[in-house]
Scaffold this motif. Sequence first.
Motif: not given
Lengths: 687, 166
Positions: A121-129
């Motif tokens: 689900t990294h596309k929710t917020d790539v950098k934070l994830y």
Amino acid sequence: MAAFGSFALLIALALAAYNLLAGALALRLIATGQPAAISPERLADTARRAGIAGFLAVIAAAFALVWSVFANDFSITYIMEHSNRALPAAYKFAALWSGQEGSLLLWASLLGIYGFVLRLTHKTDVKLYAYAGTILAGIQVFFLSILCFAAPPFSLYQGAIPDDGNGLNPLLQYPEMVIHPPMLYLGYVGFSVPFCFALGALIMRYPGEKWIKVTRVWTMVTWLFLTAGIFLGMHWAYAVLGWGGYWGWDPVENASFMPWLTGTAFLHSVMMQEKKGMMKSWNVWLIFSTFLLTLLGTLLTRAGLVSSVHAFAQSSIGTWFVVFMGLVLAVCIFTYILQRSHLQSEHHIESLVSRESSFLFNNLVLLTACFVILWGTLFPVLSEYVVGNKVTVGAPFYNRVAIPIGIFLLLLTGVGPLLPWRATSFKSIRRNFVLPVITFWATAIVCLAVGVRPWKDGAFDTGNFYALVAFAVSVAVFTAILSEFLRGAGVISRQTGKNLFLATWLLTRRNTRRYGGYIIHIGVVIVVIGLAGAAFNRNIESEMAVHDKMSIGPYTLECVGFTQDSNLNYNSEYALLDVYQGGKKQFQMSPEKRVYLITGQPQTMVAIHSVPSWDLYVVYEGTNPDTGQPIIKAFLNPLVGWIWAGLVILVLGTLVALVPSISPSTASLRVPVRSAPTEPALKGGHQ
Amino acid sequence: MKAFRKFSFWMKTAQAALLATAVCFSLGATDAGSRFNNLNHRLMCTCGCAEILGECNHVGCPNSTGELNELRDGIANGQSDEEILHTFIGKYGAIVLAAPTGHGFDLVAWIAPFAVFAAALLGTILLVRRWSVGKTVAAAADPVTMDPAERERREQIRRETGDGGF
């Protein structure tokens, strides 16, 4: 299969290590903007994919162990020690977490599953994830290192391979043991995820509070698992240990309760950060502490640091945990000091009597409760160290210290939602509190009148007193919550013309988080009522021959026979008891005592007849060695069923809170996210 | 005057409630005490089961029956609670007590939780008071310097959260 499992673990470790190192390097390159031979975004993506592959490897290792259990592969020491041929299939599966190595493998597997979902689900917020995934990989490296080097689950048995294994601990051969440990572990392990998000957000100085919204679902699901795990453990203790209780303040029980308390505090105080930008440092430390407490709990369970009846999982891996905890704490402190300027509160609490301060006091009480339990758990060690004298800190200590704190917390559960934000007035207090105060006193007086009195055998009894106060506070809190529902539903009913029931449904759907929270509070009230009933437990023990009778409360138990049974796993003796109430036979109970063939260990199987007002709980304790007569012990435990009913409501409330509201009534309240850093985000990133 | 009457009404109501509770408390409070039950819940079974002596339920437990008999003997011999507990400590060690005593280093076990709670509570109250006073002073000193957009945003929050909720 042993070689396959070991190899899978080594691959998982290598992949987790790559995930950690490549991820950290990529994030460093992105943060500093240094030129590199490889695109940092691509490097970060390879790290993420390594994490996903690592998940597959660790699941393969877990599968290998379960397969070996079912295949009765006693060449693996772990299988030989924790299973046998006659073990039923469900318990063979439970063998995965019945011992040290297996339970650590379960931990790593669950961490792998959480990590897999996170990375998918990294596309929710790539950098934070990417930050969270890298930190999670660090945790995974630790657990996989233990599995590979300190507590290998696939180590081979030295010497001639036995025909059969030692079997599973009889205490674990109970249906709850198939679901209680995984639930508890899902809770324990799950808190790694919000921890990773919090640490990641702090390291990258994440703008705004979006990371909290991202992690809210993770935290709530994790909290739900931990809650369910703790209650299932209580039910297991109640139904298996045969002492009539469900919570013994054992260090291992305490270890599961402490992260629950800090996690609960986090779930409350995080709302302050989301809504008003307050308590940022507090929240970060709450989630850090929760994660550290899950590690401490594991340390207590495994290292034999404190005496516990949960001795089946002790070993010498405590040093690993101490070092890892020290490392995690050091990283947390270092990051906090470095980035503390990012955690300045945007607002401050304006009044001591306000919704904001109720959240603060709620946190204070939850953390005090956590401290009390930690203190009580570690005091024997401290006492031995300071004065060379080991002492016991048992139920009387916790009952005297923790119960008043618990009642105060319950009181805040009712008071908090009635206070308006910012500040309140005497008029507002009077309007909101009159009804709960009246119901408090009315309940206290009714309880006293019907015999719930703060004394026993003519002397003041703190247990009875606390029970009386708990009943009164519970009803007052329930009234307060109900009035909140009715107030909102009344407004909707007037606006829409719907009846009160439909209006309440609509109200809940419009703000699931708020009203789901209230349902959880109702669940807590129900649980507390159930717990308070313990003050009035009764029991009777007697040797019973056929046709002998014993009476307890409204019931008369008549022994109508004893019988025996056996299967490949155990021999058992049953007592057959007819239960009469008001002179009429109502039902039959058959408490059982088993002796497991492979270990020779005895085990009670309690017979429980549960009605809302009490449980009739009957234990067949075996035969008196002197007289040869069977011994039956019967308990009448008031309101125990309320505890399990409360859990159901608690779960229901959490599920409601997880469902998105139909109209996000508070969407416009969000503090606008400040503009994202100008540095290029990871490819496809959402700021 | 009206406010005073209301205050007086609530005071009388509170007094009546307290009186009713006190009356109920006193009912039946003269039953004979059970020292045996009280004391066996202040002691641990020493067989290693980690259970309270009065709740140890092992059939054929090697220790609990003996301990309970010693307790009965102590009461029958007219020993005080303290003397009985001291006898047990002398025989089994301090670990036989289910909770720390109120003496020496054990006292720290009892004091620390309340001390920590009191300190945290006091600290929190002082902090919130400081914030609220600081806010009042700041508002009085310079009431017009707040950014209008910020003011509007805060007002919106206040309006929309006025009824409370998560």
